[in-house]
Design an enzyme around this catalytic site. Sequence first.
Site, mmCIF file in Angstrom:
data_model
loop_
_atom_site.group_PDB
_atom_site.id
_atom_site.type_symbol
_atom_site.label_atom_id
_atom_site.label_comp_id
_atom_site.label_asym_id
_atom_site.label_seq_id
_atom_site.Cartn_x
_atom_site.Cartn_y
_atom_site.Cartn_z
ATOM 1 N N ALA A 255 61.521 51.452 37.599
ATOM 2 C CA ALA A 255 62.364 50.114 37.460
ATOM 3 C C ALA A 255 62.194 49.218 38.670
ATOM 4 C CB ALA A 255 63.912 50.480 37.595
ATOM 5 N N GLY A 256 62.223 47.847 38.511
ATOM 6 C CA GLY A 256 61.965 46.880 39.578
ATOM 7 C C GLY A 256 62.482 45.721 39.344
ATOM 8 N N CYS A 263 48.500 38.696 34.566
ATOM 9 C CA CYS A 263 48.169 39.364 33.145
ATOM 10 C C CYS A 263 49.529 39.206 32.325
ATOM 11 C CB CYS A 263 47.349 40.271 33.338
ATOM 12 S SG CYS A 263 45.620 40.112 33.749
HETATM 13 P P1 NAD Z 1 40.595 34.243 38.597
HETATM 14 O O1 NAD Z 1 41.257 33.124 38.401
HETATM 15 O O2 NAD Z 1 40.850 35.173 39.836
HETATM 16 O O3 NAD Z 1 38.964 33.876 38.689
HETATM 17 C C1 NAD Z 1 38.445 33.060 37.902
HETATM 18 C C2 NAD Z 1 37.109 32.599 38.361
HETATM 19 O O4 NAD Z 1 36.320 31.791 37.529
HETATM 20 C C3 NAD Z 1 37.447 31.557 39.485
HETATM 21 O O5 NAD Z 1 36.723 31.830 40.776
HETATM 22 C C4 NAD Z 1 36.951 30.088 39.082
HETATM 23 O O6 NAD Z 1 36.516 29.200 40.040
HETATM 24 C C5 NAD Z 1 35.762 30.753 38.328
HETATM 25 N N1 NAD Z 1 35.433 29.584 37.213
HETATM 26 C C6 NAD Z 1 36.218 28.966 36.302
HETATM 27 N N2 NAD Z 1 35.291 28.231 35.569
HETATM 28 C C7 NAD Z 1 34.028 28.348 35.847
HETATM 29 C C8 NAD Z 1 32.616 27.890 35.521
HETATM 30 N N3 NAD Z 1 32.537 27.009 34.504
HETATM 31 N N4 NAD Z 1 31.565 28.421 36.093
HETATM 32 C C9 NAD Z 1 31.607 29.330 37.042
HETATM 33 N N5 NAD Z 1 32.681 29.635 37.342
HETATM 34 C C10 NAD Z 1 33.981 29.501 37.071
HETATM 35 O O7 NAD Z 1 40.717 35.010 37.390
HETATM 36 P P2 NAD Z 1 40.825 36.548 37.199
HETATM 37 O O8 NAD Z 1 42.069 37.105 37.438
HETATM 38 O O9 NAD Z 1 39.600 37.190 37.634
HETATM 39 O O10 NAD Z 1 40.979 36.713 35.591
HETATM 40 C C11 NAD Z 1 39.689 36.253 34.753
HETATM 41 C C12 NAD Z 1 39.994 36.802 33.378
HETATM 42 O O11 NAD Z 1 40.228 38.260 33.358
HETATM 43 C C13 NAD Z 1 41.285 36.382 32.576
HETATM 44 O O12 NAD Z 1 41.295 36.058 31.304
HETATM 45 C C14 NAD Z 1 42.376 37.369 32.716
HETATM 46 O O13 NAD Z 1 43.510 37.167 32.090
HETATM 47 C C15 NAD Z 1 41.346 38.735 32.714
HETATM 48 N N6 NAD Z 1 42.119 39.715 33.270
HETATM 49 C C16 NAD Z 1 42.388 39.785 34.467
HETATM 50 C C17 NAD Z 1 42.636 40.885 35.155
HETATM 51 C C18 NAD Z 1 43.514 40.907 36.767
HETATM 52 O O14 NAD Z 1 43.709 41.993 37.140
HETATM 53 N N7 NAD Z 1 43.106 39.793 37.247
HETATM 54 C C19 NAD Z 1 42.764 42.364 34.583
HETATM 55 C C20 NAD Z 1 42.187 42.327 33.162
HETATM 56 C C21 NAD Z 1 41.600 40.934 32.496
#
Ligand code: NAD
Length: 406
Positions: A255-256, A263
């Site tokens: 719980a939190g 995400c």
């Molecule tokens: P983030 O916002 O940390 O990173 C995205 C990066 O993409 C940014 O550095 C941005 O500058 C770059 N970018 C955007 N458009 C670009 C382009 N055209 N060319 C080059 N670079 C570009 O995002 P994140 O947290 O890594 O998440 C990315 C995806 O993965 C999302 O769809 C998210 O839902 C999914 N996801 C995230 C996690 C998590 O824990 N963060 C886990 C599983 C899935």
Amino acid sequence: MKIAVIGTGYVGLVSGVCFSDFGHEVICVDKDPAKVAMLERGEVPIYEPGLDTLMTKNVEAGRLSFTGDLAHAVAGAEAIFIAVGTPTRRGDGHADLTYVMAAAEEIAQSLTSYAVIVTKSTVPVGTNRLVKQTIRKANPSAEFDVASNPEFLREGAAIDDFMRPDRVVIGVQNDRAGEVMNEIYRPLSLRDFPVVVTDLESAEMIKYAANAFLATKITFINEIAALCEKVGADIKEVSKGMGMDGRIGNKFLHAGPGYGGSCFPKDTKALARMGQDNAVPMQITETVIKVNDEIKRRMIDKVVDLCDGSLNGKVIAVLGVTFKPNTDDMRDAPSLTIVPALVGGGAKVRVCDPQGQHEGEALLPGVQWVEDPYKAAQKADVLVILTEWNEFRALDLKRIARKMTT
Ligand code: NAD
């Protein structure tokens, strides 16, 4: 294998570093010049335990490099991973696919030979087909396939999750793309980590279904916690007793102050939206979203109650503001709802977080940042723990109590 990764955020950078550690030749691209400059200097733009060491090792081995030039990275790559953000679109709850589609267009212009374009970003069902159409339209003669490869890593434990996954999910339309994907993940399949190969739509759906289920589990235990407080049960005992049931499991039963992060909030909203668009309302997920908002507000009410109905002039120590421990990520953190309400009520709020200050300063105006939890507790009326950092588990609570006013 030559791999390009577009986007060096939490997912892109971890994936790129780990693929290079598998032995592949990886170029990571980002459109943010400041990020690329940091990476080229050997600095990691995010806080993720173990990432800096693994990155340096693979850069030194000549398998990992960084660039701002997408065309350069894509030319000759056999697999191109799209790992850009898919935040909630303003106004309607949909996943915003602007960045994914922009990346697809750019990739299309730069393809020089057969490549598999893999979407690692979390995207609604049907997006991979849209990516395929977009590339085909922008470059009719390009030779390529698309693949869906949703990512399940958790921030704070990302490297271990990537290197020792519960499963890898791959969605493809033909054997040729499947072979490229299997080759990329061979270091994991050789060690018997399961690889689920399925169609594009099922792969896309697995990610949303998994995240919505986990968000539901957290929300369920938070709601049970509220009832426990009323009826005199101890939620920790209840979680323990429930979690020992193999059908339930003990994970995500703590719980939190509500779930947050990069995400669950956006993925539950996107799934709910997908349900509405297809006339199959995701009623459980819609309720989870609503209840989670209430849980965050319940934390505010609890603090107000402890302050006898008024926050004005009260000193409140807040330990932890990141959405979970072992990350500096503040996206949709419960603290972003709770702390401004405390400040708005007239309280003096002292905040302490092992990694959150850099991101949090701009997001939480009007608070005082302190490095030491004992300093945060000095003459405090209330102490609120919002993130379960290990540092806070080991606190000397008697010493904290002596420092506090009440
Ligand atoms: P983030 O916002 O940390 O990173 C995205 C990066 O993409 C940014 O550095 C941005 O500058 C770059 N970018 C955007 N458009 C670009 C382009 N055209 N060319 C080059 N670079 C570009 O995002 P994140 O947290 O890594 O998440 C990315 C995806 O993965 C999302 O769809 C998210 O839902 C999914 N996801 C995230 C996690 C998590 O824990 N963060 C886990 C599983 C899935």
